[in-house]
Design a protein around this motif. Structure first.
Motif, mmCIF file in Angstrom:
data_model
loop_
_atom_site.group_PDB
_atom_site.id
_atom_site.type_symbol
_atom_site.label_atom_id
_atom_site.label_comp_id
_atom_site.label_asym_id
_atom_site.label_seq_id
_atom_site.Cartn_x
_atom_site.Cartn_y
_atom_site.Cartn_z
ATOM 1 N N HIS A 35 0.830 -1.205 0.000
ATOM 2 C CA HIS A 35 0.000 0.000 0.000
ATOM 3 C C HIS A 35 0.868 1.260 0.000
ATOM 4 O O HIS A 35 0.656 2.178 -0.803
ATOM 5 C CB HIS A 35 -0.917 -0.012 1.225
ATOM 6 N N ARG A 39 0.989 3.921 -2.972
ATOM 7 C CA ARG A 39 0.451 5.243 -2.651
ATOM 8 C C ARG A 39 1.477 6.331 -2.890
ATOM 9 O O ARG A 39 1.145 7.414 -3.380
ATOM 10 C CB ARG A 39 -0.020 5.271 -1.204
ATOM 11 N N LEU A 42 1.495 7.009 -6.494
ATOM 12 C CA LEU A 42 0.268 7.705 -6.894
ATOM 13 C C LEU A 42 0.316 9.171 -6.474
ATOM 14 O O LEU A 42 -0.068 10.058 -7.243
ATOM 15 C CB LEU A 42 -0.949 7.005 -6.276
ATOM 16 N N GLU A 43 0.757 9.430 -5.253
ATOM 17 C CA GLU A 43 0.832 10.808 -4.768
ATOM 18 C C GLU A 43 1.769 11.653 -5.621
ATOM 19 O O GLU A 43 1.543 12.852 -5.819
ATOM 20 C CB GLU A 43 1.294 10.826 -3.311
ATOM 21 N N LEU A 76 -6.537 1.612 -1.014
ATOM 22 C CA LEU A 76 -6.324 2.687 -1.984
ATOM 23 C C LEU A 76 -7.636 3.091 -2.649
ATOM 24 O O LEU A 76 -7.858 4.268 -2.954
ATOM 25 C CB LEU A 76 -5.300 2.247 -3.036
ATOM 26 N N HIS A 77 -8.519 2.122 -2.838
ATOM 27 C CA HIS A 77 -9.841 2.424 -3.399
ATOM 28 C C HIS A 77 -10.657 3.250 -2.409
ATOM 29 O O HIS A 77 -11.295 4.250 -2.779
ATOM 30 C CB HIS A 77 -10.563 1.122 -3.740
ATOM 31 N N TRP A 81 -7.849 6.708 -4.457
ATOM 32 C CA TRP A 81 -6.748 6.629 -5.420
ATOM 33 C C TRP A 81 -7.074 5.677 -6.566
ATOM 34 O O TRP A 81 -6.545 5.836 -7.677
ATOM 35 C CB TRP A 81 -5.465 6.173 -4.742
ATOM 36 N N VAL A 92 -6.594 3.407 -12.010
ATOM 37 C CA VAL A 92 -5.967 4.522 -11.317
ATOM 38 C C VAL A 92 -6.812 5.765 -11.559
ATOM 39 O O VAL A 92 -7.142 6.104 -12.694
ATOM 40 C CB VAL A 92 -4.532 4.745 -11.831
ATOM 41 N N PRO A 95 -6.626 12.832 -11.490
ATOM 42 C CA PRO A 95 -6.561 13.944 -10.528
ATOM 43 C C PRO A 95 -7.728 14.911 -10.641
ATOM 44 O O PRO A 95 -8.106 15.549 -9.651
ATOM 45 C CB PRO A 95 -5.242 14.642 -10.891
ATOM 46 N N ARG A 232 -7.881 13.443 4.129
ATOM 47 C CA ARG A 232 -8.568 12.277 3.558
ATOM 48 C C ARG A 232 -9.294 11.498 4.659
ATOM 49 O O ARG A 232 -10.395 10.997 4.447
ATOM 50 C CB ARG A 232 -7.570 11.376 2.837
#
Length: 351
Positions: A35, A39, A42-43, A76-77, A81, A92, A95, A232
């Motif tokens: 994770h 993440r 992704l960030e 993540l879901h 994300w 994915v 943004p 978040r």
């Protein structure tokens, strides 16, 4: 929160079994690592929106089974994300909030935006896993009374040497969770309202001061990342489990203070963090999510730090600790009226 704990217990029809918290610890270690790696990519915008992520290929990259990958995808879901769609796997997210078209590519380290190849995930050392198992068991037990920890019984239960158990117990002693008697017996508890009040009194005196001392060296990037995490969580408290809440607590009460130069100050605070460990056990045992008020209090501190207003941040931290003390004492009242949970054999009640 109190009603939620009682309801959870009634629905299960039993008290929490501490050993159930230990089972599956290896899988939890793996899904956290997967994770966090995904993440981070992704960030940083390293993974293309619309990319279809599948359990099998990602599990192969990490050298693990699909189970921890599935859990990492679910988290993540929940955090927004990743998106579900009609096909297999997850998309994915984009943004800008739009739903992207699925992009199916062979999944590799470069496609997933990793700076270095994903290494096969190894289990934590035996002593590390035993430490966490003991921490979980003791944290729950002390809310129900005073206990002796039998080294030999623990070694037999875990299938390790007494030295390995002793090493883990010595680490727990550093954080004030256990102590050694004059007769070299390991003792734990009881976690009383008085002990909680004393720990919080110390923290209310010292943590705001430590935050002020740490603030000049606290990286802005770390503060912004912490703000994004708490925002978040505030938006979706049900996405935060006991482990997630503990990570948020550590950011606020450990990481944000860590740059203070007075190490004796930080050591004293560390020895007063037992209520955090007990709260983690409480949330784990009852499968609870944090209440919005707690998260909002965290956000107030972190947002003030981001705005470079240390006075407001220190005041918000003090206010949070005062309210947290009350909540922790209320949780102790709940535990006091519940039957004692099933505890490992190495925890022996002292009359």
């Amino acid at each position: 929160m109190i009603r939620s704990a009682s309801t959870a217990l009634r629905q299960q029809g039993r008290t929490p079994n501490v050993e159930e918290e230990v089972i599956g610890a290896d899988s939890r270690l793996r899904y956290r690592l997967i994770h966090d790696r995904l993440r981070d990519a992704l960030e940083r915008g390293r993974i293309a929106p619309g990319l279809v992520l599948l359990e099998g290929p990602v599990a192969k990259l990490f050298g693990t089974s699909r189970v921890p990958v599935r859990k990492a995808f679910e988290l993540l879901h929940e955090a927004g994300w990743l998106l579900t769609f009609e096909g297999r796997g997850y998309l994915v997210a984009s943004p800008d909030g739009t739903v992207p078209e699925p992009v199916r590519l062979p999944l590799s380290d470069s496609v997933l935006g990793f700076d270095a190849p994903a290494q096969p995930l190894e289990l934590a050392p035996v002593s590390e896993r035993i430490y966490h198992a003991l921490e979980s068991a003791v944290s729950i037990a002390i809310a129900f009374g005073h206990f002796r920890i039998d080294e030999s019984a623990a070694a037999e239960a875990f299938g390790v040497s007494r030295n390995t158990v002793r090493e883990a117990l010595n680490r727990l002693r550093e954080f004030g969770l256990v102590e050694k008697s004059a007769y070299s017996h390991w003792l734990a508890g009881p976690l009383t309202a008085r002990a909680v009040a004393q720990d919080y009194e110390l923290r209310m005196l010292l943590e705001p001061a430590a935050l002020r001392a740490s603030f000049p060296a606290l990286p802005l990037e770390s503060i912004e990342r912490a703000c994004a995490d708490i925002d978040r969580a505030v938006a979706d408290p049900d996405s935060i489990d006991a482990d997630g809440l503990q990570r948020l607590e550590n950011v606020l009460h450990v990481d944000c203070l860590a740059h203070a130069r007075n190490k004796k100050l930080l050591d004293t605070i560390d020895h007063a963090l037992m209520p955090l460990t007990a709260n983690h056990a409480f949330f784990s045992a009852f499968r609870l999510h944090p209440d919005p008020a707690t998260l909002a209090e965290h956000a107030a501190v972190l947002h003030a730090l981001r705005d470079r207003d240390i006075d407001a941040a220190a005041d918000a931290l003090l206010a949070h600790l005062r309210l947290a003390q009350r909540r922790t004492r209320e949780r102790l009242k709940v535990l006091a009226v519940l039957p004692e949970p099933e505890l490992p054999v190495y925890l022996q009640r002292i009359a």
